[in-house]
Design an enzyme around this catalytic site. Structure first.
Site, PDB file in Angstrom:
ATOM      1  CG  ASP A  38      39.628  44.284 -36.861  1.00  0.00           C
ATOM      2  OD1 ASP A  38      39.688  45.430 -36.381  1.00  0.00           O
ATOM      3  OD2 ASP A  38      40.611  43.659 -37.301  1.00  0.00           O
ATOM      4  CG  HIS A  55      43.592  45.651 -35.570  1.00  0.00           C
ATOM      5  ND1 HIS A  55      42.993  44.896 -36.557  1.00  0.00           N
ATOM      6  CD2 HIS A  55      44.877  45.811 -35.963  1.00  0.00           C
ATOM      7  CE1 HIS A  55      43.879  44.606 -37.497  1.00  0.00           C
ATOM      8  NE2 HIS A  55      45.040  45.156 -37.156  1.00  0.00           N
ATOM      9  CB  SER A  67      46.371  45.282 -40.125  1.00  0.00           C
ATOM     10  OG  SER A  67      46.746  44.030 -39.626  1.00  0.00           O
TER      11      SER A  67
END
Length: 438
Positions: free
Chosen positions: A273, A221, A373
Protein backbone atom coordinates in the site's frame (compact mmCIF):
# COMPACT_ATOMS: atom_id res chain seq x y z
CA UNK A 1 19.78 -12.06 2.75
CA UNK A 2 23.22 -11.94 1.16
CA UNK A 3 23.36 -12.22 -2.62
CA UNK A 4 26.49 -13.62 -4.23
CA UNK A 5 27.36 -12.73 -7.79
CA UNK A 6 29.49 -15.26 -9.64
CA UNK A 7 30.82 -14.04 -12.99
CA UNK A 8 33.28 -15.69 -15.31
CA UNK A 9 35.81 -13.13 -16.51
CA UNK A 10 38.30 -13.92 -19.26
CA UNK A 11 41.24 -11.49 -19.02
CA UNK A 12 44.62 -11.33 -20.66
CA UNK A 13 47.76 -11.53 -18.57
CA UNK A 14 49.32 -8.15 -17.76
CA UNK A 15 53.08 -8.08 -17.21
CA UNK A 16 53.35 -4.57 -15.78
CA UNK A 17 53.90 -4.36 -12.02
CA UNK A 18 52.96 -0.67 -11.85
CA UNK A 19 50.19 0.29 -9.45
CA UNK A 20 46.92 1.16 -11.17
CA UNK A 21 45.04 4.36 -10.39
CA UNK A 22 42.22 6.25 -12.12
CA UNK A 23 43.08 9.31 -14.21
CA UNK A 24 40.95 11.71 -12.18
CA UNK A 25 42.12 14.56 -10.01
CA UNK A 26 42.17 15.63 -7.28
CA UNK A 27 41.92 12.34 -5.39
CA UNK A 28 43.04 11.15 -2.00
CA UNK A 29 44.19 7.62 -1.29
CA UNK A 30 44.20 5.33 1.72
CA UNK A 31 44.30 1.65 2.69
CA UNK A 32 40.93 -0.06 3.38
CA UNK A 33 42.77 -2.91 5.18
CA UNK A 34 45.34 -2.11 7.87
CA UNK A 35 47.16 -5.40 7.34
CA UNK A 36 47.62 -5.22 3.55
CA UNK A 37 49.21 -2.30 1.66
CA UNK A 38 48.62 -3.99 -1.71
CA UNK A 39 44.95 -3.03 -1.50
CA UNK A 40 44.36 0.72 -1.97
CA UNK A 41 41.44 3.05 -2.55
CA UNK A 42 41.19 6.46 -4.20
CA UNK A 43 38.31 8.82 -3.51
CA UNK A 44 37.19 12.35 -4.21
CA UNK A 45 37.03 14.59 -1.12
CA UNK A 46 34.50 17.34 -0.49
CA UNK A 47 31.41 15.61 -1.86
CA UNK A 48 28.00 16.28 -0.35
CA UNK A 49 27.08 13.57 2.24
CA UNK A 50 24.45 12.11 -0.11
CA UNK A 51 27.10 11.52 -2.80
CA UNK A 52 29.98 10.60 -0.48
CA UNK A 53 29.47 6.85 -1.03
CA UNK A 54 31.74 5.93 -3.93
CA UNK A 55 35.45 5.23 -4.37
CA UNK A 56 37.97 3.37 -6.54
CA UNK A 57 39.65 0.22 -5.27
CA UNK A 58 42.68 -1.60 -6.61
CA UNK A 59 44.30 -4.83 -5.42
CA UNK A 60 47.87 -4.96 -6.74
CA UNK A 61 48.21 -8.71 -6.45
CA UNK A 62 49.01 -11.57 -8.83
CA UNK A 63 45.91 -13.65 -9.43
CA UNK A 64 46.82 -17.18 -10.56
CA UNK A 65 44.96 -19.28 -13.10
CA UNK A 66 41.60 -20.63 -11.92
CA UNK A 67 41.67 -18.52 -8.76
CA UNK A 68 38.48 -17.48 -7.01
CA UNK A 69 38.17 -14.02 -5.49
CA UNK A 70 35.52 -13.11 -2.93
CA UNK A 71 34.87 -9.61 -1.55
CA UNK A 72 32.38 -8.85 1.23
CA UNK A 73 31.12 -5.34 2.04
CA UNK A 74 29.17 -4.10 5.05
CA UNK A 75 26.23 -2.90 2.93
CA UNK A 76 24.82 -3.35 -0.54
CA UNK A 77 27.27 -2.43 -3.26
CA UNK A 78 27.16 -1.45 -6.91
CA UNK A 79 30.50 -2.41 -8.48
CA UNK A 80 31.71 -1.50 -11.97
CA UNK A 81 34.47 -3.58 -13.62
CA UNK A 82 36.19 -2.96 -16.94
CA UNK A 83 37.75 -6.17 -18.31
CA UNK A 84 39.49 -7.23 -21.52
CA UNK A 85 38.18 -10.42 -23.06
CA UNK A 86 39.90 -13.15 -25.07
CA UNK A 87 38.93 -11.41 -28.32
CA UNK A 88 40.67 -8.19 -27.23
CA UNK A 89 37.37 -6.43 -26.60
CA UNK A 90 36.78 -4.27 -23.55
CA UNK A 91 33.63 -4.92 -21.56
CA UNK A 92 32.06 -2.99 -18.71
CA UNK A 93 30.34 -5.15 -16.10
CA UNK A 94 27.93 -3.86 -13.46
CA UNK A 95 27.16 -5.74 -10.26
CA UNK A 96 24.59 -4.62 -7.71
CA UNK A 97 21.81 -5.80 -5.38
CA UNK A 98 24.06 -7.54 -2.86
CA UNK A 99 26.92 -7.16 -0.39
CA UNK A 100 29.14 -10.00 -1.68
CA UNK A 101 31.01 -10.24 -4.98
CA UNK A 102 32.64 -13.43 -6.27
CA UNK A 103 34.93 -13.55 -9.31
CA UNK A 104 36.57 -16.49 -11.09
CA UNK A 105 39.70 -15.86 -13.18
CA UNK A 106 40.42 -18.60 -15.71
CA UNK A 107 43.79 -17.16 -16.77
CA UNK A 108 46.55 -15.56 -14.66
CA UNK A 109 46.22 -11.83 -14.18
CA UNK A 110 48.08 -9.02 -12.39
CA UNK A 111 45.95 -6.62 -10.41
CA UNK A 112 42.23 -5.92 -10.15
CA UNK A 113 40.64 -2.47 -10.17
CA UNK A 114 37.00 -1.41 -10.04
CA UNK A 115 34.61 1.31 -8.88
CA UNK A 116 32.50 0.89 -5.73
CA UNK A 117 29.29 2.83 -5.09
CA UNK A 118 26.57 2.43 -2.48
CA UNK A 119 23.06 1.56 -3.64
CA UNK A 120 21.54 4.15 -1.28
CA UNK A 121 22.48 7.84 -1.11
CA UNK A 122 24.82 8.50 1.79
CA UNK A 123 25.32 4.79 2.62
CA UNK A 124 28.91 3.77 1.86
CA UNK A 125 29.80 0.09 1.36
CA UNK A 126 33.10 -0.53 3.14
CA UNK A 127 35.25 -3.57 2.38
CA UNK A 128 35.12 -6.15 5.20
CA UNK A 129 36.80 -9.16 3.58
CA UNK A 130 39.01 -9.87 0.55
CA UNK A 131 39.92 -13.51 -0.08
CA UNK A 132 41.75 -15.27 -2.91
CA UNK A 133 41.20 -19.02 -2.90
CA UNK A 134 39.96 -18.69 0.69
CA UNK A 135 43.10 -16.85 1.86
CA UNK A 136 42.08 -13.69 3.72
CA UNK A 137 43.95 -10.45 2.85
CA UNK A 138 41.80 -8.03 4.85
CA UNK A 139 41.74 -9.24 8.46
CA UNK A 140 41.63 -5.68 9.83
CA UNK A 141 39.26 -3.61 7.69
CA UNK A 142 39.05 0.16 8.08
CA UNK A 143 35.41 1.22 8.17
CA UNK A 144 34.31 4.84 7.83
CA UNK A 145 37.40 6.29 6.16
CA UNK A 146 35.26 8.46 3.83
CA UNK A 147 33.22 10.17 6.55
CA UNK A 148 35.76 12.87 7.55
CA UNK A 149 36.10 13.96 3.92
CA UNK A 150 32.44 14.74 3.17
CA UNK A 151 31.49 18.36 2.60
CA UNK A 152 30.27 20.12 5.73
CA UNK A 153 28.35 22.65 3.62
CA UNK A 154 24.84 21.69 2.59
CA UNK A 155 24.00 22.84 -0.93
CA UNK A 156 20.24 23.26 -0.54
CA UNK A 157 19.72 24.75 -3.99
CA UNK A 158 21.27 21.91 -5.97
CA UNK A 159 20.60 19.13 -3.43
CA UNK A 160 17.47 20.12 -1.46
CA UNK A 161 17.05 16.66 0.03
CA UNK A 162 20.07 17.37 2.25
CA UNK A 163 17.89 19.82 4.23
CA UNK A 164 15.05 17.33 4.55
CA UNK A 165 13.15 16.83 7.81
CA UNK A 166 14.23 20.11 9.39
CA UNK A 167 11.77 22.68 10.67
CA UNK A 168 12.38 26.34 10.13
CA UNK A 169 9.55 27.62 12.32
CA UNK A 170 10.49 27.48 16.03
CA UNK A 171 8.97 24.50 17.84
CA UNK A 172 9.58 24.13 21.54
CA UNK A 173 6.54 22.19 22.77
CA UNK A 174 6.79 18.52 23.59
CA UNK A 175 4.58 16.21 21.55
CA UNK A 176 1.79 14.53 23.45
CA UNK A 177 -1.29 12.62 22.34
CA UNK A 178 -3.81 14.73 20.46
CA UNK A 179 -1.77 17.94 20.49
CA UNK A 180 -2.75 20.87 18.36
CA UNK A 181 -0.17 21.98 15.83
CA UNK A 182 0.69 25.37 14.45
CA UNK A 183 1.62 26.35 10.89
CA UNK A 184 5.14 25.21 10.04
CA UNK A 185 5.32 22.38 12.57
CA UNK A 186 5.09 19.71 9.87
CA UNK A 187 6.02 21.50 6.62
CA UNK A 188 6.17 18.24 4.62
CA UNK A 189 2.62 17.11 5.36
CA UNK A 190 0.30 17.27 2.36
CA UNK A 191 -3.48 17.18 1.90
CA UNK A 192 -4.94 15.11 -0.95
CA UNK A 193 -8.22 16.17 -2.54
CA UNK A 194 -10.51 14.36 -4.98
CA UNK A 195 -12.76 16.22 -7.39
CA UNK A 196 -16.43 15.30 -6.95
CA UNK A 197 -17.79 15.14 -10.49
CA UNK A 198 -21.37 15.68 -9.34
CA UNK A 199 -20.83 18.79 -7.23
CA UNK A 200 -17.53 19.89 -8.79
CA UNK A 201 -16.23 20.36 -5.25
CA UNK A 202 -12.84 19.19 -4.04
CA UNK A 203 -13.22 16.67 -1.21
CA UNK A 204 -10.41 15.93 1.24
CA UNK A 205 -9.58 12.20 1.19
CA UNK A 206 -6.07 11.51 2.53
CA UNK A 207 -2.75 12.76 3.76
CA UNK A 208 0.66 12.53 2.14
CA UNK A 209 4.30 13.52 2.64
CA UNK A 210 6.44 15.74 0.43
CA UNK A 211 9.81 14.02 -0.10
CA UNK A 212 11.31 16.09 -2.95
CA UNK A 213 10.56 19.11 -5.11
CA UNK A 214 8.00 17.17 -7.11
CA UNK A 215 7.10 13.94 -5.28
CA UNK A 216 4.50 13.23 -2.59
CA UNK A 217 4.54 9.88 -0.80
CA UNK A 218 1.16 8.40 0.15
CA UNK A 219 -0.82 5.16 0.42
CA UNK A 220 -1.77 3.41 -2.82
CA UNK A 221 -5.41 3.12 -1.72
CA UNK A 222 -5.54 6.94 -1.59
CA UNK A 223 -4.67 7.21 -5.28
CA UNK A 224 -7.00 4.42 -6.39
CA UNK A 225 -10.65 3.47 -6.09
CA UNK A 226 -11.27 -0.17 -5.27
CA UNK A 227 -7.93 -1.03 -6.85
CA UNK A 228 -8.31 1.04 -10.03
CA UNK A 229 -6.13 4.11 -10.55
CA UNK A 230 -7.94 7.43 -10.26
CA UNK A 231 -7.81 9.83 -13.18
CA UNK A 232 -4.95 12.24 -12.61
CA UNK A 233 -7.27 15.20 -13.24
CA UNK A 234 -9.42 14.13 -10.29
CA UNK A 235 -6.66 14.33 -7.68
CA UNK A 236 -5.02 17.44 -6.29
CA UNK A 237 -2.42 18.17 -3.60
CA UNK A 238 -2.25 21.11 -1.20
CA UNK A 239 1.03 21.80 0.62
CA UNK A 240 1.68 24.01 3.64
CA UNK A 241 -1.88 23.58 4.86
CA UNK A 242 -2.93 23.89 8.52
CA UNK A 243 -6.69 24.46 8.45
CA UNK A 244 -8.65 21.77 6.64
CA UNK A 245 -11.33 24.18 5.42
CA UNK A 246 -10.57 27.65 4.21
CA UNK A 247 -7.42 29.08 2.75
CA UNK A 248 -4.11 29.20 4.58
CA UNK A 249 -1.87 32.09 3.65
CA UNK A 250 1.08 29.71 3.35
CA UNK A 251 -0.64 26.90 1.40
CA UNK A 252 0.01 26.06 -2.25
CA UNK A 253 -2.13 23.95 -4.57
CA UNK A 254 -0.47 21.55 -7.02
CA UNK A 255 -1.84 19.44 -9.83
CA UNK A 256 -0.84 15.78 -10.10
CA UNK A 257 1.04 14.96 -13.30
CA UNK A 258 1.43 11.22 -12.69
CA UNK A 259 0.33 8.59 -10.18
CA UNK A 260 2.97 5.95 -9.52
CA UNK A 261 1.35 2.94 -7.87
CA UNK A 262 3.50 0.06 -6.66
CA UNK A 263 3.20 -2.68 -9.30
CA UNK A 264 2.36 -5.33 -6.69
CA UNK A 265 -0.32 -3.28 -4.97
CA UNK A 266 -3.59 -5.11 -4.31
CA UNK A 267 -6.78 -3.72 -2.81
CA UNK A 268 -8.15 -6.99 -1.41
CA UNK A 269 -6.22 -8.13 0.47
CA UNK A 270 -4.42 -4.84 1.04
CA UNK A 271 -0.77 -5.35 0.02
CA UNK A 272 2.09 -3.01 -0.95
CA UNK A 273 0.00 0.00 0.00
CA UNK A 274 2.37 2.70 -1.25
CA UNK A 275 2.28 5.25 -4.06
CA UNK A 276 4.04 8.38 -5.32
CA UNK A 277 2.32 11.42 -6.76
CA UNK A 278 4.44 13.34 -9.25
CA UNK A 279 3.49 17.01 -9.22
CA UNK A 280 3.03 18.98 -12.43
CA UNK A 281 5.45 21.71 -11.32
CA UNK A 282 8.27 21.79 -8.80
CA UNK A 283 7.70 23.08 -5.29
CA UNK A 284 9.49 26.18 -4.02
CA UNK A 285 10.63 25.41 -0.48
CA UNK A 286 9.95 27.95 2.26
CA UNK A 287 9.34 28.03 6.03
CA UNK A 288 6.02 26.18 5.65
CA UNK A 289 6.77 23.80 2.76
CA UNK A 290 9.81 21.52 3.02
CA UNK A 291 10.56 17.83 2.31
CA UNK A 292 10.80 15.04 4.89
CA UNK A 293 13.65 12.53 5.06
CA UNK A 294 13.22 8.80 4.44
CA UNK A 295 14.14 6.42 7.25
CA UNK A 296 16.92 3.94 6.45
CA UNK A 297 18.47 1.09 8.41
CA UNK A 298 21.61 3.09 9.27
CA UNK A 299 19.49 5.70 11.07
CA UNK A 300 18.72 3.23 13.87
CA UNK A 301 22.20 3.46 15.36
CA UNK A 302 21.69 7.17 16.06
CA UNK A 303 18.61 6.55 18.19
CA UNK A 304 19.13 6.36 21.92
CA UNK A 305 16.71 3.47 22.43
CA UNK A 306 15.66 0.37 20.51
CA UNK A 307 12.06 1.36 21.20
CA UNK A 308 10.95 3.63 18.35
CA UNK A 309 8.30 6.28 18.98
CA UNK A 310 6.80 8.15 16.08
CA UNK A 311 4.31 10.89 15.42
CA UNK A 312 1.28 10.70 13.15
CA UNK A 313 -0.20 13.86 11.67
CA UNK A 314 -3.55 14.48 10.03
CA UNK A 315 -7.06 15.90 9.90
CA UNK A 316 -8.63 12.49 10.58
CA UNK A 317 -11.77 11.75 12.58
CA UNK A 318 -11.85 12.93 16.16
CA UNK A 319 -13.95 11.46 18.96
CA UNK A 320 -17.09 13.06 17.50
CA UNK A 321 -16.37 11.16 14.24
CA UNK A 322 -15.92 14.26 12.15
CA UNK A 323 -12.75 15.53 10.48
CA UNK A 324 -10.55 17.81 12.55
CA UNK A 325 -10.63 21.47 11.55
CA UNK A 326 -6.89 21.90 12.13
CA UNK A 327 -3.91 19.62 11.72
CA UNK A 328 -3.42 17.36 14.75
CA UNK A 329 -0.49 15.24 15.93
CA UNK A 330 -0.20 12.22 18.19
CA UNK A 331 2.75 10.18 19.44
CA UNK A 332 2.76 6.38 19.49
CA UNK A 333 5.30 3.55 19.75
CA UNK A 334 5.98 0.75 17.30
CA UNK A 335 4.79 -2.50 18.87
CA UNK A 336 5.62 -6.10 18.09
CA UNK A 337 3.64 -8.16 15.63
CA UNK A 338 2.84 -10.55 18.47
CA UNK A 339 1.24 -7.72 20.45
CA UNK A 340 -1.06 -6.87 17.55
CA UNK A 341 -1.95 -10.49 16.85
CA UNK A 342 -2.92 -10.97 20.48
CA UNK A 343 -5.28 -7.98 20.25
CA UNK A 344 -7.09 -9.23 17.10
CA UNK A 345 -5.62 -12.41 15.58
CA UNK A 346 -7.91 -12.50 12.53
CA UNK A 347 -7.44 -8.90 11.35
CA UNK A 348 -3.72 -8.52 12.00
CA UNK A 349 -2.77 -11.94 10.60
CA UNK A 350 -4.18 -10.78 7.26
CA UNK A 351 -2.79 -7.24 7.48
CA UNK A 352 0.75 -7.65 8.78
CA UNK A 353 3.81 -8.75 6.87
CA UNK A 354 7.20 -9.10 8.55
CA UNK A 355 9.02 -6.97 5.97
CA UNK A 356 6.46 -4.67 4.36
CA UNK A 357 4.29 -3.50 7.25
CA UNK A 358 4.55 -2.77 10.96
CA UNK A 359 2.17 -2.16 13.82
CA UNK A 360 2.06 0.89 16.10
CA UNK A 361 -0.22 2.43 18.69
CA UNK A 362 -0.84 2.90 22.37
CA UNK A 363 -4.05 0.91 22.92
CA UNK A 364 -5.41 3.94 24.82
CA UNK A 365 -7.89 5.51 22.43
CA UNK A 366 -5.31 7.55 20.51
CA UNK A 367 -5.13 6.23 16.98
CA UNK A 368 -5.12 7.05 13.28
CA UNK A 369 -8.64 7.16 11.89
CA UNK A 370 -10.64 7.88 8.74
CA UNK A 371 -9.00 10.72 6.86
CA UNK A 372 -5.50 10.02 8.22
CA UNK A 373 -4.62 7.40 5.59
CA UNK A 374 -1.59 8.17 3.47
CA UNK A 375 0.01 10.36 6.13
CA UNK A 376 3.41 9.55 7.58
CA UNK A 377 4.62 7.84 10.72
CA UNK A 378 7.43 10.28 11.51
CA UNK A 379 10.21 8.48 13.33
CA UNK A 380 11.03 10.44 16.46
CA UNK A 381 13.69 12.92 15.51
CA UNK A 382 16.88 11.21 14.30
CA UNK A 383 19.92 13.12 15.65
CA UNK A 384 22.75 14.13 13.34
CA UNK A 385 25.10 12.26 15.66
CA UNK A 386 24.77 9.27 17.97
CA UNK A 387 23.06 10.37 21.19
CA UNK A 388 24.79 10.13 24.56
CA UNK A 389 22.63 10.58 27.64
CA UNK A 390 19.97 13.28 27.58
CA UNK A 391 21.91 15.75 25.47
CA UNK A 392 20.00 18.05 23.13
CA UNK A 393 21.27 17.88 19.57
CA UNK A 394 20.33 18.88 16.06
CA UNK A 395 18.72 16.41 13.71
CA UNK A 396 15.82 15.81 11.39
CA UNK A 397 12.51 13.96 11.06
CA UNK A 398 12.28 10.81 8.97
CA UNK A 399 9.33 8.97 7.44
CA UNK A 400 9.31 5.43 8.78
CA UNK A 401 5.81 4.42 7.70
CA UNK A 402 2.61 5.33 5.85
CA UNK A 403 -0.76 5.09 7.58
CA UNK A 404 -2.47 2.17 5.84
CA UNK A 405 -5.37 0.63 7.78
CA UNK A 406 -6.79 -0.34 11.14
CA UNK A 407 -9.71 -2.20 12.68
CA UNK A 408 -13.16 -0.68 12.08
CA UNK A 409 -16.08 -0.63 14.46
CA UNK A 410 -18.74 -3.32 14.15
CA UNK A 411 -21.59 -0.81 13.99
CA UNK A 412 -20.11 1.79 11.62
CA UNK A 413 -17.52 2.04 8.80
CA UNK A 414 -15.16 4.10 10.93
CA UNK A 415 -12.03 3.28 12.91
CA UNK A 416 -12.01 1.73 16.34
CA UNK A 417 -9.40 3.84 18.23
CA UNK A 418 -8.78 1.12 20.79
CA UNK A 419 -6.88 -0.95 18.22
CA UNK A 420 -3.38 -0.64 16.78
CA UNK A 421 -2.65 0.86 13.37
CA UNK A 422 -0.98 -0.95 10.45
CA UNK A 423 1.64 1.07 8.57
CA UNK A 424 3.38 0.45 5.26
CA UNK A 425 7.08 0.08 6.12
CA UNK A 426 8.82 2.77 4.03
CA UNK A 427 12.21 1.35 4.98
CA UNK A 428 11.44 -1.73 2.84
CA UNK A 429 10.60 0.36 -0.22
CA UNK A 430 13.63 2.67 -0.30
CA UNK A 431 14.98 1.21 -3.56
CA UNK A 432 11.57 1.53 -5.20
CA UNK A 433 11.23 5.17 -4.11
CA UNK A 434 14.80 6.07 -5.07
CA UNK A 435 14.25 5.27 -8.74
CA UNK A 436 11.77 8.15 -8.93
CA UNK A 437 13.40 10.54 -6.46
CA UNK A 438 15.16 13.50 -8.02
Amino acid sequence: MKLIFLITVFVLAVESQNTWMPIISPLLSTYPCKDDSDIMVWFEPGLQPKDNNRYYIYANKPFPKDCKIKMIFDSQVNATFVVRTESNDYSRLYLSEGDTISLHFFVPHQGLGFIVKGNEPGVTPYLRSFTVDDEEYCRTPVVGFLQPYASSIIDEESKPWMSCGRRVVDHSELIVNGDETKPGDWPWHAALYKLDKDTLDNKYICGGTLISKNLVLTAAHCATYRGSKLEKQSLGVVLGKHKLKGDDRESVEKEVLEKIIHKEYSYQPLRHDIALLKLSTEVVFNDFIRPACLFRGDDRQKLQSDEIYGTIIGWGFERNYSLSRTLKQASMPIVSEATCLKKNPFFYSHSLNEHYTFCAGSDNGTSACNGDSGGAFQVVFVPDEIQIGDQTTSGCWHVKGIISNTVSRFDAPICDPTYYVVFTNVESYIDWIEQYLI
